[in-house]
Design an enzyme around this catalytic site. Structure first.
Site, PDB file in Angstrom:
ATOM      1  N   ARG A 131      -1.226  -0.406  31.061  1.00 35.76           N
ATOM      2  CA  ARG A 131      -1.175  -1.285  29.891  1.00 35.76           C
ATOM      3  C   ARG A 131      -2.567  -1.716  29.430  1.00 35.76           C
ATOM      4  O   ARG A 131      -2.740  -2.213  28.321  1.00 35.76           O
ATOM      5  CB  ARG A 131      -0.303  -2.505  30.209  1.00 35.76           C
ATOM      6  CG  ARG A 131      -0.033  -3.423  29.044  1.00 35.76           C
ATOM      7  CD  ARG A 131       1.226  -4.280  29.227  1.00 35.76           C
ATOM      8  NE  ARG A 131       1.473  -4.687  30.584  1.00 35.76           N
ATOM      9  CZ  ARG A 131       0.976  -5.785  31.167  1.00 35.76           C
ATOM     10  NH1 ARG A 131       0.168  -6.576  30.485  1.00 35.76           N
ATOM     11  NH2 ARG A 131       1.289  -6.089  32.399  1.00 35.76           N
ATOM     12  N   ASP A 169      -6.609  -5.091   5.242  1.00 37.31           N
ATOM     13  CA  ASP A 169      -5.773  -3.934   5.538  1.00 37.31           C
ATOM     14  C   ASP A 169      -6.351  -2.758   4.761  1.00 37.31           C
ATOM     15  O   ASP A 169      -6.284  -2.717   3.532  1.00 37.31           O
ATOM     16  CB  ASP A 169      -4.326  -4.207   5.120  1.00 37.31           C
ATOM     17  CG  ASP A 169      -3.368  -3.096   5.540  1.00 37.31           C
ATOM     18  OD1 ASP A 169      -3.803  -1.931   5.569  1.00 37.31           O
ATOM     19  OD2 ASP A 169      -2.186  -3.386   5.799  1.00 37.31           O
ATOM     20  N   LYS A 209      -0.182   6.318   8.715  1.00 36.12           N
ATOM     21  CA  LYS A 209      -0.381   6.860   7.373  1.00 36.12           C
ATOM     22  C   LYS A 209      -1.546   7.851   7.350  1.00 36.12           C
ATOM     23  O   LYS A 209      -1.499   8.861   8.012  1.00 36.12           O
ATOM     24  CB  LYS A 209      -0.577   5.695   6.388  1.00 36.12           C
ATOM     25  CG  LYS A 209       0.452   4.565   6.516  1.00 36.12           C
ATOM     26  CD  LYS A 209       1.879   5.020   6.313  1.00 36.12           C
ATOM     27  CE  LYS A 209       2.861   3.871   6.116  1.00 36.12           C
ATOM     28  NZ  LYS A 209       2.991   2.950   7.261  1.00 36.12           N
ATOM     29  N   TYR A 264       1.769  -5.147   1.573  1.00 39.28           N
ATOM     30  CA  TYR A 264       2.733  -4.464   2.428  1.00 39.28           C
ATOM     31  C   TYR A 264       3.872  -5.413   2.792  1.00 39.28           C
ATOM     32  O   TYR A 264       3.639  -6.552   3.232  1.00 39.28           O
ATOM     33  CB  TYR A 264       2.012  -3.977   3.685  1.00 39.28           C
ATOM     34  CG  TYR A 264       2.893  -3.363   4.722  1.00 39.28           C
ATOM     35  CD1 TYR A 264       3.838  -2.393   4.396  1.00 39.28           C
ATOM     36  CD2 TYR A 264       2.782  -3.744   6.051  1.00 39.28           C
ATOM     37  CE1 TYR A 264       4.652  -1.826   5.364  1.00 39.28           C
ATOM     38  CE2 TYR A 264       3.585  -3.177   7.037  1.00 39.28           C
ATOM     39  CZ  TYR A 264       4.526  -2.218   6.686  1.00 39.28           C
ATOM     40  OH  TYR A 264       5.322  -1.672   7.651  1.00 39.28           O
TER      41      TYR A 264
END
Length: 354
Positions: free
Chosen positions: A45, A167, A192, A96
């Site tokens: 992790r 972003d 994306k 978004y």
């Protein structure tokens, strides 16, 4: 030392193994949940060589230090989790939907306050920054494709003591490096353009501060919002061609905008002047938009974007989309296919609207 290499060169060479005899050219996929004790990693992790290679490459492209996450939303919510109780977050009214839904959820639970602003009204945004703890920006915005004066807003936010997040999913570091404009954190849906082939769910943040890096890594370690090593490998493989893909897709977008301008079925064409995202508003509204997206053979009706294939959708089909987005707005993610094929398919669909 400032990296003077161009993005196309960085994308190809960053995040490679050391050049030594018989070493692989690519970082291998490391499939492990734990490590032999005594080193820095210890547990799956906390880190993985496959993530580290991707993070090195993206960080160099953006000019900072990157952290990878399980998805774009994992990156977004981790950043928002840093905001103090009852603190104010300023964000675009058009952005978004996942970001807006996350802000709405946190506000409904009394965790923070949010104020949505018209990102093109710099004076109003600057005024809203006065009491903010965090200013969240998109430029271009999703799906309205509005452009913000990032430098002016970042400066005003910092004068008020606020952190600034940008972003950068739509622009990518090929067209915009927000850290160079003073932003504190850059967020990506690596799903994306970064990965670019519609086969990966991943997110990332990039920061210019070692302190912020440590804080965000600590949150990721604690919350476990980590990507799989195979996803990180695929994202890095896609990133290698990011500048090349963006160049081709953007050239297609520019020509598509030229052909759409003045088309009788199109009341408005929105294009920020760079990148491969285009939005159009249909003359005959929502019904015509819904018909159009079902009449193509090449263009794919889908909600995601940034892949090599051309995709589009009417955004107001989603209930969470702001009502200030026109009912007939279609967001187009222009792919890398031949422009004549892209146009022939779309033009034929226009002709069949009746």
């Amino acid at each position: 030392m400032v990296d003077s290499r161009k993005p196309a060169t960085i994308a190809v060479h960053a995040g490679r193994p050391d050049r030594a005899a018989d070493q692989p050219v690519n970082v291998p996929i490391t499939m492990t949940s734990t490590y032999v004790a005594g080193g820095e990693l210890e547990y799956g992790r906390y880190g993985n060589p496959s993530w580290a290679a991707f993070e090195e490459a993206l960080g160099e492209l953006e000019g900072g230090r990157a952290l990878s996450f399980a998805s774009g939303m994992a990156a977004i919510t981790t950043v928002l989790d840093l905001v103090g109780n009852d603190a104010l977050v300023v964000a675009p009214q058009h952005s978004y939907t996942g970001t807006q839904l996350a802000l709405g959820d946190l506000e409904a639970r009394g965790r923070l306050r949010s104020k949505l602003v018209d990102i093109t009204d710099t004076e109003a945004v600057v005024a809203a920054c006065e009491d903010a703890a965090l200013v969240w920006l998109e430029s271009p915005t999703n799906p309205a494709l509005e452009i913000a004066d990032l430098a002016a807003i970042v400066a005003a936010a910092h004068d008020s003591g606020a952190y600034v997040v940008v972003d950068n999913t739509f622009a990518t570091p090929v067209y915009q490096r927000p850290l160079e404009l003073g932003a504190d954190i850059v967020v990506h849906s690596a799903t994306k353009y970064i990965s670019g082939h519609s086969d990966v769910l991943m997110g990332a943040v990039v920061v210019g501060s070692d302190e912020l890096y440590g804080v965000l890594k600590g949150r990721r370690d604690l919350q476990g919002a980590i990507p799989g090593p195979f996803e990180a490998y695929l994202a890095l493989r896609g990133l290698r061609t990011l500048p090349l893909r963006m160049e081709r897709a953007a050239a297609n977008a520019v020509e598509l905008v030229r052909r759409l301008d003045g088309h009788p079925e199109v009341a408005e064409v929105r294009y920020p002047g760079f990148g491969a995202m285009v939005s159009i508003v249909m003359t005959r509204g929502a019904l015509a938009a819904d018909l159009l997206v079902h009449k193509t053979q090449l263009w794919l009706h889908a909600t995601s974007l940034g892949g090599v294939e051309s995709t589009f959708e009417r955004r107001r089909r989603w209930k969470a989309e702001p009502t200030t987005i026109p009912e007939g707005l279609i967001r187009l993610s222009v792919g890398i296919e031949d422009i004549e094929d892209i146009w022939a398919d779309l033009s034929s669909a226009f002709d069949r609207l009746g």
